[in-house]
Enzyme design. Structure first.
Site, mmCIF file in Angstrom:
data_model
loop_
_atom_site.group_PDB
_atom_site.id
_atom_site.type_symbol
_atom_site.label_atom_id
_atom_site.label_comp_id
_atom_site.label_asym_id
_atom_site.label_seq_id
_atom_site.Cartn_x
_atom_site.Cartn_y
_atom_site.Cartn_z
ATOM 1 N N GLU A 38 37.040 8.568 23.803
ATOM 2 C CA GLU A 38 36.478 9.680 23.043
ATOM 3 C C GLU A 38 34.986 9.879 23.341
ATOM 4 O OE1 GLU A 38 37.877 12.051 21.171
ATOM 5 O OE2 GLU A 38 35.868 12.889 20.956
ATOM 6 N N THR A 82 38.944 17.698 22.251
ATOM 7 C CA THR A 82 39.957 16.692 22.593
ATOM 8 C C THR A 82 41.288 17.339 22.984
ATOM 9 O OG1 THR A 82 39.050 14.917 21.202
ATOM 10 C CG2 THR A 82 41.393 14.830 21.655
ATOM 11 N N HIS A 199 32.921 8.830 18.310
ATOM 12 C CA HIS A 199 32.921 10.270 18.006
ATOM 13 C C HIS A 199 31.673 10.573 17.185
ATOM 14 C CE1 HIS A 199 34.084 14.134 16.338
ATOM 15 N NE2 HIS A 199 35.160 14.168 17.116
ATOM 16 N N ASP A 260 36.764 12.475 27.492
ATOM 17 C CA ASP A 260 37.288 13.836 27.283
ATOM 18 C C ASP A 260 36.214 14.921 27.348
ATOM 19 O OD1 ASP A 260 36.272 12.957 24.784
ATOM 20 O OD2 ASP A 260 37.761 14.078 23.629
ATOM 21 N N HIS A 261 34.998 14.611 26.878
ATOM 22 C CA HIS A 261 33.913 15.608 26.866
ATOM 23 C C HIS A 261 32.636 14.897 26.461
ATOM 24 C CE1 HIS A 261 34.353 15.440 22.533
ATOM 25 N NE2 HIS A 261 35.643 15.714 22.671
#
Ligand code: GP9
Ligand code: MN
Length: 433
Positions: A38, A82, A199, A260-261
């Site tokens: 994440e 996500t 996160h 993911d980012h």
């Protein structure tokens, strides 16, 4: 309509990048575990803070001779974050220009996705493990339609008190508490673990922090905390690998790890300047684009010719890359990505907002940059402008084709060779297992 599908098919045929025989089937028959890291960015790999590696275990995987890692691999997510990353990895189609495909279209979308393809071609079982509630991002519906046989969500785990952050079960517990379910999966399996502790806002209870790790002092609490949860994530993956080795699963399992980012948004990115050896005052759009790199680490135990690959690619490319490593040909599927190991990979990375980056140039909000020197090209030559226009047309077309396919659910009309449509008849309730 079927004729719109034909247009997409013709496009895909031209887009196909041939397999690389050197790697084709390298992981054939192995279990596959995908670990979704994440918000984890490539800039944290090999990063030292106060003389200490932030992610020593991930770094060791990254440099392993049994790993093919990519250092110019970009996230391509849009507002679906996500869920966009998941959609790209499972289907090799883009997320939507606005919103999340999972939530906007997921209820009646036809997918030809990894779990179904691996099951039908090579007999894989499948499962997703995640510490947040099952309905988040509409996953309980989408996973069925993708052909996931098992969905072990936060509904299965005890996520009370200090066992979870606001995003769900903490990563170390996610890996640990998933073991009884993982061990019941028929092999070979395709299993995905979606972590959550790293996160935003990157808060972590003291009891979960490593007293020996001293984070940065950048002036941004968010950035400093980011490295703390990076470090926790690293430890959780390390613990999971220890389990894989102890259980014997390791030898027969390929592990794919990816970010993911971004975790640090453009608003906070300039606080990274000093760590990256830059001046905060000179921080620019290309610096932000460069930070969209996320890791892609493909670890195949037993492989000895691993290396760090500099190909410019992105999340859209993962499915064909992985399928080819498993010895599954992809020519018959509608995929917008290309095998990153193919000699014919185009190395044009399309961002969801139509910006793009290549090994030589980038176009960001209509301005052109030299990727190598880091300079903006304020008055491009005619030749360069023509070249940039051509790339832009390519990017626009790729995104438009994917959007057309997804928004009109064209896969409903498409019958690839030997593909049986997913009937989505899975029972994900606890009682069913
Ligand atoms: C939620 C988690 C985070 O379950 O996957 O999603 P994000 O906010 O990154 O899209
Ligand atoms: Mn995310």
């Amino acid at each position: 309509t079927p004729s719109e599908l034909t247009a997409v098919q013709n496009y895909i045929k031209k887009n196909y990048a041939a397999i690389n025989p050197k790697f084709y089937g390298k992981a054939k028959g192995k279990n596959v575990i995908v670990i979704h890291l994440e918000s984890f960015q490539q800039m944290s790999i090999d990063r030292k803070i106060n003389g200490q590696e932030v992610t020593p275990f991930l770094n060791s995987l990254y440099h392993s001779k049994s790993t093919i890692a990519f250092d110019n691999f970009f996230n391509q997510v849009g507002q679906g974050k996500t869920s966009d990353a998941e959609n790209m990895l499972e289907t090799s189609t883009f997320g939507l220009p606005q919103g999340s495909l999972f939530t906007k279209l997921g209820d009646d979308q036809t997918f030809q996705a990894m779990p179904a393809i691996l099951n039908q071609r090579e007999g894989y079982s499948s499962a997703v493990f995640h510490g947040n509630m099952g309905s988040f991002w509409n996953r309980s519906t989408v996973y069925k339609r993708m052909g996931y046989q098992n969905w072990i969500s936060g509904d299965y785990f005890d996520i009370t008190g200090k066992k979870a952050t606001s995003w769900g079960l903490k990563d170390k517990l996610l890996f640990h508490n998933s073991v009884p379910y993982l061990e019941r999966l028929q092999q070979p399996f395709y299993a995905k673990f979606l972590t959550v502790t790293n996160h935003t806002p990157f808060t972590l209870d003291k009891q979960d922090q490593d007293a020996n790790f001293q984070t940065s002092n950048t002036g941004s609490k968010l950035v400093d905390n980011y490295f703390v949860t990076n470090h926790y994530l690293d430890q959780s993956v390390k613990e999971f690998f220890a389990y894989l080795k102890k259980s014997g699963l390791y030898k027969n399992t390929a592990v794919v790890l990816y970010g993911d980012h971004y975790g640090i948004s453009n608003t906070d990115a300039s606080y990274l300047a000093s760590l990256l050896g830059k001046n905060a005052e000179d921080w620019n759009d290309l610096d932000n684009a460069n930070l969209q790199r996320v890791p892609l680490i493909v670890h195949i135990p037993g492989m000895k010719n691993g290396y760090i690959d500099h190909t410019y690619g992105g999340e859209i490319d993962v499915a064909p890359t992985l399928e080819h490593l498993l010895g599954i040909s992809t020519k018959r599927y509608i995929q917008f990505g290309q095998d990153l190991l193919s000699k014919n990979h185009k190395q044009i990375v399309a961002f969801r907002n139509k910006d793009w980056i290549t090994p030589t140039y980038a176009s960001l909000s209509g301005r052109i940059w030299n990727t190598k020197t880091g300079q903006e090209i304020t008055t491009p030559s005619k030749t360069l402008q023509a070249k940039a226009d051509k790339i832009q047309t390519y990017v626009n077309k790729k995104l438009a084709m994917s959007d057309n396919l997804n928004q009109k659910n064209l896969l409903k009309f498409y019958n690839p060779k030997d593909f049986k449509a997913v009937d989505a008849d899975y029972d994900y309730s606890q009682e069913a297992t």
